[in-house]
Write a protein that holds these residues in place. Structure first.
Motif, mmCIF file in Angstrom:
data_model
loop_
_atom_site.group_PDB
_atom_site.id
_atom_site.type_symbol
_atom_site.label_atom_id
_atom_site.label_comp_id
_atom_site.label_asym_id
_atom_site.label_seq_id
_atom_site.Cartn_x
_atom_site.Cartn_y
_atom_site.Cartn_z
ATOM 1 N N ARG A 58 0.840 -1.205 0.000
ATOM 2 C CA ARG A 58 0.000 0.000 0.000
ATOM 3 C C ARG A 58 0.874 1.254 0.000
ATOM 4 O O ARG A 58 0.488 2.289 -0.554
ATOM 5 C CB ARG A 58 -0.944 0.009 1.197
ATOM 6 N N ILE A 59 2.068 1.170 0.612
ATOM 7 C CA ILE A 59 2.976 2.316 0.599
ATOM 8 C C ILE A 59 3.536 2.519 -0.801
ATOM 9 O O ILE A 59 3.619 3.653 -1.300
ATOM 10 C CB ILE A 59 4.113 2.119 1.625
ATOM 11 N N ILE A 60 3.925 1.426 -1.454
ATOM 12 C CA ILE A 60 4.432 1.511 -2.824
ATOM 13 C C ILE A 60 3.389 2.173 -3.724
ATOM 14 O O ILE A 60 3.694 3.104 -4.479
ATOM 15 C CB ILE A 60 4.801 0.110 -3.349
ATOM 16 N N ALA A 61 2.148 1.692 -3.649
ATOM 17 C CA ALA A 61 1.085 2.269 -4.469
ATOM 18 C C ALA A 61 0.774 3.699 -4.049
ATOM 19 O O ALA A 61 0.526 4.567 -4.896
ATOM 20 C CB ALA A 61 -0.167 1.402 -4.373
ATOM 21 N N GLY A 62 0.793 3.951 -2.741
ATOM 22 C CA GLY A 62 0.414 5.266 -2.239
ATOM 23 C C GLY A 62 1.394 6.365 -2.574
ATOM 24 O O GLY A 62 1.012 7.528 -2.718
ATOM 25 N N LEU A 63 2.666 6.027 -2.707
ATOM 26 C CA LEU A 63 3.683 7.025 -3.058
ATOM 27 C C LEU A 63 3.598 7.456 -4.515
ATOM 28 O O LEU A 63 4.157 8.492 -4.893
ATOM 29 C CB LEU A 63 5.080 6.452 -2.803
ATOM 30 N N SER A 64 2.899 6.671 -5.333
ATOM 31 C CA SER A 64 3.041 6.769 -6.781
ATOM 32 C C SER A 64 1.792 7.295 -7.474
ATOM 33 O O SER A 64 0.662 6.995 -7.079
ATOM 34 C CB SER A 64 3.390 5.385 -7.349
ATOM 35 N N LEU A 65 2.022 8.027 -8.553
ATOM 36 C CA LEU A 65 0.923 8.479 -9.398
ATOM 37 C C LEU A 65 0.318 7.316 -10.172
ATOM 38 O O LEU A 65 -0.850 7.355 -10.550
ATOM 39 C CB LEU A 65 1.435 9.530 -10.384
ATOM 40 N N GLY A 66 1.121 6.286 -10.413
ATOM 41 C CA GLY A 66 0.637 5.114 -11.128
ATOM 42 C C GLY A 66 1.513 3.918 -10.845
ATOM 43 O O GLY A 66 2.644 4.055 -10.362
ATOM 44 N N THR A 67 0.987 2.730 -11.120
ATOM 45 C CA THR A 67 1.713 1.479 -10.910
ATOM 46 C C THR A 67 1.801 0.718 -12.220
ATOM 47 O O THR A 67 0.781 0.523 -12.896
ATOM 48 C CB THR A 67 1.003 0.614 -9.851
ATOM 49 N N VAL A 68 3.017 0.292 -12.566
ATOM 50 C CA VAL A 68 3.257 -0.524 -13.754
ATOM 51 C C VAL A 68 3.535 -1.947 -13.302
ATOM 52 O O VAL A 68 4.422 -2.177 -12.471
ATOM 53 C CB VAL A 68 4.459 0.006 -14.561
ATOM 54 N N VAL A 69 2.793 -2.910 -13.835
ATOM 55 C CA VAL A 69 2.998 -4.320 -13.518
ATOM 56 C C VAL A 69 3.678 -4.988 -14.709
ATOM 57 O O VAL A 69 3.207 -4.896 -15.839
ATOM 58 C CB VAL A 69 1.666 -5.027 -13.203
#
Length: 362
Positions: free
Chosen positions: A211-222
């Motif tokens: 949740r921290i990884i996602a929360g820091l970011s404008l978007g997530t690339v998988v």
């Protein structure tokens, strides 16, 4: 007052049993200080129908503070000026983090890169190149220092700017073979941990890290992910936070590509290069991000709730998670009353909080 003294009461409150991120903020909003909140915990838990929660021992917390100082790390509390604004938007934003490195990296546009631990050679090469290209464009690459895609993302972005978020204490490297990379991230980028120093990573810690990884970011690339992998949990958390979800397509014959292909089928943006990622981020103006302390903060907690109101709310709760907004609508009680009762139940160990502002009886 020495800095260690200013940190002591907030950390004791954070480390006390049944005090989660939402409850921590509600307690500070109601009582004005961590010291006053600590004194109030037993009475609040009693009203919730449970025993007083175990309050963190002062000596233990003082040893934690000394360990953080000894490691050359620092604390970051929610509400501090340097707390990342995007992370503060989360309802479950961590009340306290420890970090080593350059916090200004979180002020740049951030993109999370996650994927399979057993990634293919082609996916590893792609992730490393994509991370390098993004970081050279002024984008901070955020990942979790796991094997596979995470490792390659950090390596690719190490010269341009990368943030590693770990599920252990700031002093524990996991997996062990990434100890050298973790140190490089801490000295040349930014390393963040939510768990206290000395904490070994446990299975339950990884969703918190995600949740921290996602929360820091404008978007997530998988980049490569099995259908039920932790990478898809990060993507789901990013989507729930209103952030962009992007995925790299793969062969339908490769099980490691199934998760990404499913994401694309369900609406994630197909990504083939850094230009695709930058195009997705361009419309988002970081200046529009709400300041820390706004966003999902709950309504101020009122002083008292009646037994009838407690009975009403408890009767609406069960083992199936329900949105707090739905509790307010169905009960007809004021939001502050509902938040008070949920606070009391959580401190009593009877309530569990879930993603998306949902709660259930524990």
């Amino acid at each position: 007052m020495p800095d260690s003294d200013r940190r002591l009461a907030p950390l004791r409150l954070i480390r006390s049993a049944n005090v989660g991120p939402v409850t921590y903020r509600q307690l500070l909003a109601r009582f004005g200080s961590a010291e006053a909140a600590l004194e109030a915990l037993p009475a609040l838990a009693a009203r919730g129908g449970g025993r007083a929660p175990v309050i963190a021992d002062s000596a233990k917390v003082e040893r934690e503070i000394a360990a953080v100082d000894r490691l050359g790390a620092h604390y970051l509390f929610r509400g501090d000026p340097d707390y990342p604004p995007l992370l503060a938007e989360l309802e479950s934003a961590p009340p306290a983090l420890t970090f080593r490195g350059d916090l200004t990296l979180t002020r740049r546009p951030c993109v999370a890169m996650v994927g399979a631990r057993n990634a293919s050679a082609a996916a590893c090469r792609f992730a490393r190149g994509l991370a390098q290209d993004l970081s050279m464009q002024g984008v901070t690459v955020v990942s979790g220092l796991a094997r596979g895609i995470d490792t390659q993302a950090h390596i690719g972005a190490l010269d341009g700017g990368t943030v590693g978020v770990i599920a252990s204490g700031i002093d524990i490297a996991f997996p062990p073979e990434n100890a050298e990379l973790q140190e490089a991230v801490a000295t040349r980028g930014l390393l963040i941990a939510e768990q206290p120093p000395g904490s070994e990573p446990r299975a339950r810690h990884f969703p918190y890290r995600n949740r921290i990884i996602a929360g820091l970011s404008l978007g997530t690339v998988v980049v490569e992910a099995a259908p039920k992998s932790g990478s898809l949990i990060t993507a789901r958390l990013a989507n729930e936070a209103g952030r962009e979800v992007m995925a790299v397509p793969g062969s339908p014959l490769d099980p490691r590509a199934q998760g990404c292909n499913l994401l694309i089928r369900d609406g994630a943006t197909l990504i083939q290069n850094a230009a695709d990622v930058l195009e997705m981020l361009r419309p988002i103006d970081p200046r529009a991000v709400r300041s820390p302390g706004s966003g999902f903060d709950p309504a101020p907690v009122c002083a008292d709730a009646s037994e009838r109101e407690r009975s009403d709310i408890t009767g609406l709760l069960g083992p199936v998670p329900v949105a707090v907004d739905e509790l307010i609508r169905q009960s007809g009680h004021a939001p502050a009353i509902v938040q008070t009762i949920l606070l009391e139940l959580e401190l009593a160990g009877r309530l569990e909080r879930h993603a998306g502002g949902r709660v259930s009886l524990g």
